[in-house]
Design a protein around this motif. Structure first.
Motif, PDB file in Angstrom:
ATOM      1  N   TYR A 280      11.504  42.417  99.274  1.00 30.00           N
ATOM      2  CA  TYR A 280      11.112  40.994  99.217  1.00 30.00           C
ATOM      3  C   TYR A 280      10.283  40.708  97.879  1.00 30.00           C
ATOM      4  CZ  TYR A 280      12.928  39.509 103.150  1.00 30.00           C
ATOM      5  OH  TYR A 280      14.188  39.347 104.404  1.00 30.00           O
ATOM      6  N   GLY A 281       9.654  42.134  97.130  1.00 28.30           N
ATOM      7  CA  GLY A 281       8.721  42.507  95.977  1.00 28.30           C
ATOM      8  C   GLY A 281       6.967  42.082  96.711  1.00 28.30           C
ATOM      9  N   LEU A 282       6.945  41.925  98.293  1.00 32.32           N
ATOM     10  CA  LEU A 282       5.969  42.040  98.589  1.00 32.32           C
ATOM     11  C   LEU A 282       4.708  42.753  98.683  1.00 32.32           C
ATOM     12  CD1 LEU A 282       6.752  38.639 100.837  1.00 32.32           C
ATOM     13  CD2 LEU A 282       6.224  38.179  98.221  1.00 32.32           C
ATOM     14  N   SER A 283       3.566  42.596  98.605  1.00 28.90           N
ATOM     15  CA  SER A 283       2.172  43.686  99.058  1.00 28.90           C
ATOM     16  C   SER A 283       3.039  43.971 100.490  1.00 28.90           C
ATOM     17  CB  SER A 283       1.004  43.581  98.636  1.00 28.90           C
ATOM     18  OG  SER A 283       0.306  42.513  99.430  1.00 28.90           O
ATOM     19  N   ARG A 284       1.991  44.741 100.657  1.00 25.41           N
ATOM     20  CA  ARG A 284       2.542  45.364 102.639  1.00 25.41           C
ATOM     21  C   ARG A 284       1.684  44.249 103.595  1.00 25.41           C
ATOM     22  NH1 ARG A 284       2.528  51.997 103.065  1.00 25.41           N
ATOM     23  NH2 ARG A 284       3.838  52.593 102.384  1.00 25.41           N
ATOM     24  N   PHE A 285       0.267  43.841 102.948  1.00 28.44           N
ATOM     25  CA  PHE A 285      -0.392  43.036 103.624  1.00 28.44           C
ATOM     26  C   PHE A 285       0.480  41.505 104.073  1.00 28.44           C
ATOM     27  CE2 PHE A 285      -3.935  40.288 104.136  1.00 28.44           C
ATOM     28  CZ  PHE A 285      -4.293  40.513 104.633  1.00 28.44           C
ATOM     29  N   SER A 286       0.820  41.411 102.493  1.00 30.30           N
ATOM     30  CA  SER A 286       1.394  40.022 102.475  1.00 30.30           C
ATOM     31  C   SER A 286       2.840  39.957 103.651  1.00 30.30           C
ATOM     32  CB  SER A 286       1.700  39.469 100.867  1.00 30.30           C
ATOM     33  OG  SER A 286       0.537  39.414 100.569  1.00 30.30           O
ATOM     34  N   LEU A 287       3.788  41.287 103.293  1.00 34.51           N
ATOM     35  CA  LEU A 287       4.687  41.340 104.224  1.00 34.51           C
ATOM     36  C   LEU A 287       3.974  41.066 105.793  1.00 34.51           C
ATOM     37  CD1 LEU A 287       7.668  40.794 104.162  1.00 34.51           C
ATOM     38  CD2 LEU A 287       7.716  43.753 104.319  1.00 34.51           C
ATOM     39  N   TYR A 288       2.994  41.671 106.484  1.00 36.02           N
ATOM     40  CA  TYR A 288       2.993  41.961 107.534  1.00 36.02           C
ATOM     41  C   TYR A 288       2.682  40.371 108.320  1.00 36.02           C
ATOM     42  CZ  TYR A 288       0.083  43.244 111.702  1.00 36.02           C
ATOM     43  OH  TYR A 288      -0.441  42.938 112.987  1.00 36.02           O
ATOM     44  N   ARG A 289       1.555  39.737 107.255  1.00 34.99           N
ATOM     45  CA  ARG A 289       1.091  38.332 107.188  1.00 34.99           C
ATOM     46  C   ARG A 289       2.546  37.764 108.032  1.00 34.99           C
ATOM     47  NH1 ARG A 289      -2.956  36.186 103.060  1.00 34.99           N
ATOM     48  NH2 ARG A 289      -1.422  37.322 102.092  1.00 34.99           N
ATOM     49  N   ARG A 290       3.145  37.721 107.320  1.00 39.21           N
ATOM     50  CA  ARG A 290       4.951  37.168 107.094  1.00 39.21           C
ATOM     51  C   ARG A 290       5.545  37.588 108.064  1.00 39.21           C
ATOM     52  NH1 ARG A 290       8.939  36.487 102.476  1.00 39.21           N
ATOM     53  NH2 ARG A 290       9.943  34.978 103.700  1.00 39.21           N
ATOM     54  N   VAL A 291       5.736  38.790 108.893  1.00 37.18           N
ATOM     55  CA  VAL A 291       6.277  39.428 109.808  1.00 37.18           C
ATOM     56  C   VAL A 291       5.504  37.943 110.569  1.00 37.18           C
ATOM     57  CG1 VAL A 291       6.594  40.744 111.294  1.00 37.18           C
ATOM     58  CG2 VAL A 291       7.190  41.019 108.876  1.00 37.18           C
ATOM     59  N   SER A 292       4.334  38.665 110.913  1.00 40.22           N
ATOM     60  CA  SER A 292       3.257  37.990 112.512  1.00 40.22           C
ATOM     61  C   SER A 292       3.629  36.488 112.172  1.00 40.22           C
ATOM     62  CB  SER A 292       2.110  38.378 112.135  1.00 40.22           C
ATOM     63  OG  SER A 292       1.965  39.810 111.777  1.00 40.22           O
ATOM     64  N   GLN A 293       3.040  35.756 111.315  1.00 38.72           N
ATOM     65  CA  GLN A 293       4.195  34.044 111.128  1.00 38.72           C
ATOM     66  C   GLN A 293       5.137  33.514 111.337  1.00 38.72           C
ATOM     67  OE1 GLN A 293       2.941  32.550 107.532  1.00 38.72           O
ATOM     68  NE2 GLN A 293       0.422  33.323 107.638  1.00 38.72           N
ATOM     69  N   ALA A 294       6.240  35.094 111.680  1.00 32.65           N
ATOM     70  CA  ALA A 294       7.387  34.595 111.753  1.00 32.65           C
ATOM     71  C   ALA A 294       7.579  34.168 113.490  1.00 32.65           C
ATOM     72  CB  ALA A 294       8.869  35.048 110.834  1.00 32.65           C
ATOM     73  N   ALA A 295       6.866  35.752 113.609  1.00 32.55           N
ATOM     74  CA  ALA A 295       6.476  35.908 115.281  1.00 32.55           C
ATOM     75  C   ALA A 295       6.229  35.064 116.322  1.00 32.55           C
ATOM     76  CB  ALA A 295       6.688  38.008 115.889  1.00 32.55           C
ATOM     77  N   LYS A 296       5.155  34.222 114.842  1.00 37.94           N
ATOM     78  CA  LYS A 296       4.315  34.015 116.468  1.00 37.94           C
ATOM     79  C   LYS A 296       5.272  32.174 116.681  1.00 37.94           C
ATOM     80  CE  LYS A 296      -0.425  35.176 115.396  1.00 37.94           C
ATOM     81  NZ  LYS A 296      -1.627  35.138 114.460  1.00 37.94           N
ATOM     82  N   LYS A 297       5.746  31.974 115.554  1.00 40.39           N
ATOM     83  CA  LYS A 297       6.872  30.966 115.719  1.00 40.39           C
ATOM     84  C   LYS A 297       7.932  30.921 116.250  1.00 40.39           C
ATOM     85  CE  LYS A 297       6.346  30.018 110.647  1.00 40.39           C
ATOM     86  NZ  LYS A 297       7.586  29.464 108.858  1.00 40.39           N
ATOM     87  N   LEU A 298       8.229  32.640 116.376  1.00 41.82           N
ATOM     88  CA  LEU A 298       9.302  32.128 117.703  1.00 41.82           C
ATOM     89  C   LEU A 298       8.864  32.558 119.047  1.00 41.82           C
ATOM     90  CD1 LEU A 298      11.848  33.107 118.179  1.00 41.82           C
ATOM     91  CD2 LEU A 298      11.798  35.457 117.939  1.00 41.82           C
ATOM     92  N   LYS A 299       7.485  32.592 118.898  1.00 43.18           N
ATOM     93  CA  LYS A 299       7.312  33.194 120.366  1.00 43.18           C
ATOM     94  C   LYS A 299       6.780  31.656 120.766  1.00 43.18           C
ATOM     95  CE  LYS A 299       5.282  37.281 120.341  1.00 43.18           C
ATOM     96  NZ  LYS A 299       3.473  38.194 120.206  1.00 43.18           N
ATOM     97  N   LYS A 300       5.900  30.249 119.659  1.00 45.91           N
ATOM     98  CA  LYS A 300       6.101  29.299 120.549  1.00 45.91           C
ATOM     99  C   LYS A 300       7.001  28.728 120.724  1.00 45.91           C
ATOM    100  CE  LYS A 300       3.593  25.155 118.204  1.00 45.91           C
ATOM    101  NZ  LYS A 300       3.794  23.868 117.414  1.00 45.91           N
ATOM    102  N   LYS A 301       8.195  28.819 120.071  1.00 46.77           N
ATOM    103  CA  LYS A 301       9.809  28.195 120.208  1.00 46.77           C
ATOM    104  C   LYS A 301      10.943  28.629 121.404  1.00 46.77           C
ATOM    105  CE  LYS A 301      10.255  26.115 116.200  1.00 46.77           C
ATOM    106  NZ  LYS A 301      10.017  24.633 115.992  1.00 46.77           N
ATOM    107  N   LEU A 302      10.080  29.620 121.880  1.00 46.31           N
ATOM    108  CA  LEU A 302      10.113  30.713 123.221  1.00 46.31           C
ATOM    109  C   LEU A 302       9.695  30.108 124.034  1.00 46.31           C
ATOM    110  CD1 LEU A 302      11.510  34.324 122.539  1.00 46.31           C
ATOM    111  CD2 LEU A 302      12.949  32.069 123.620  1.00 46.31           C
ATOM    112  N   GLY A 303       8.053  29.347 123.723  1.00 41.94           N
ATOM    113  CA  GLY A 303       7.071  29.171 125.369  1.00 41.94           C
ATOM    114  C   GLY A 303       7.625  27.389 124.776  1.00 41.94           C
ATOM    115  N   GLU A 304       8.337  26.793 124.440  1.00 42.46           N
ATOM    116  CA  GLU A 304       8.896  25.450 125.022  1.00 42.46           C
ATOM    117  C   GLU A 304       9.928  24.968 125.471  1.00 42.46           C
ATOM    118  OE1 GLU A 304       8.974  23.788 120.344  1.00 42.46           O
ATOM    119  OE2 GLU A 304       6.847  24.004 120.408  1.00 42.46           O
ATOM    120  N   GLU A 305      10.060  26.601 125.310  1.00 43.25           N
ATOM    121  CA  GLU A 305      11.892  26.554 126.443  1.00 43.25           C
ATOM    122  C   GLU A 305      12.688  27.224 127.368  1.00 43.25           C
ATOM    123  OE1 GLU A 305      15.326  26.331 125.072  1.00 43.25           O
ATOM    124  OE2 GLU A 305      14.534  25.485 123.502  1.00 43.25           O
TER     125      GLU A 305
END
Length: 150
Positions: free
Chosen positions: A123-148
Motif C-alpha cells: 500500500y506504500g504506507l508506514s506500518r503505523f499508518s497501515l495499522y490505523r487503517r486496519v483498526s479503523q476498518a475493523a471497527k467499522k465492520l464491528k459496528k456494522k455487525l453490532g447493528e445487525e
C-alpha cells in the motif's frame, strides 16, 4: 525467509476470488500470478509476497475492467447449519456496506494473514499508518455487525 508456495497459492486464490467472484476466473488469475512470479526469478522473503499480491491485484483489476463480477455463489452459504448460515450472511451484509478498500484490507490482513510489513509495502504506507487503517476498518465492520445483531 522461505515462502510456502502452496499456502500462498491458496491465499492468492482467495484474494482473486474475492475480487472477481468467479471460481474459474480466480483459478486462472491465480495461475497467471504464479507463472509471472516464477518467471520473474523472485527468491523468497517479504518482497516476494508483496510481488505476488501486486501481480494478483493488477490481474484482477484488468479482469474487472473487462467483465463485471457475478454475484457470489449461493453454494458458499451452504454449510454447518442455520446459525452458521445466518452469521455468514450477516458478515457478508456488513462487509458489503464497507468500501472496497476496507474490504480488501480486512481480507488481506485477517483472512489471508498477510504480515503488516508486506501490506505496508503493497500500500506504500508506514506500518503505523497501515495499522490505523486496519483498526479503523475493523471497527467499522464491528459496528456494522453490532447493528445487525443489536
Amino acid at each position: 525467509m522461505a515462502m510456502d508456495l502452496e499456502e500462498q497459492y491458496d491465499r492468492i486464490y482467495r484474494y482473486c476470488y474475492f475480487k472477481v467472484r468467479q471460481r474459474e476466473m480466480a483459478e486462472d488469475l491465480t495461475q497467471e500470478t504464479f507463472l509471472r512470479f516464477l518467471e520473474s526469478g523472485e527468491q523468497g522473503g517479504g518482497r516476494s509476497m508483496q510481488y505476488l499480491y501486486t501481480v494478483a491485484r493488477n490481474l484482477c483489476v484488468d479482469e474487472y475492467r473487462r467483465h463485471k463480477p457475478e454475484p457470489l455463489d449461493e453454494q458458499a452459504l451452504e454449510g454447518d447449519g442455520e446459525d452458521a448460515m445466518l452469521t455468514r450472511a450477516a458478515v457478508r451484509m456488513a462487509l458489503a456496506e464497507l468500501d472496497e478498500a476496507d474490504r480488501e484490507l480486512l481480507l488481506l490482513r485477517y483472512v489471508n494473514e498477510v504480515p503488516m510489513s508486506v501490506l505496508s509495502g503493497l500500500y506504500g504506507l508506514s506500518r503505523f499508518s497501515l495499522y490505523r487503517r486496519v483498526s479503523q476498518a475493523a471497527k467499522k465492520l464491528k459496528k456494522k455487525l453490532g447493528e445487525e445483531y443489536g
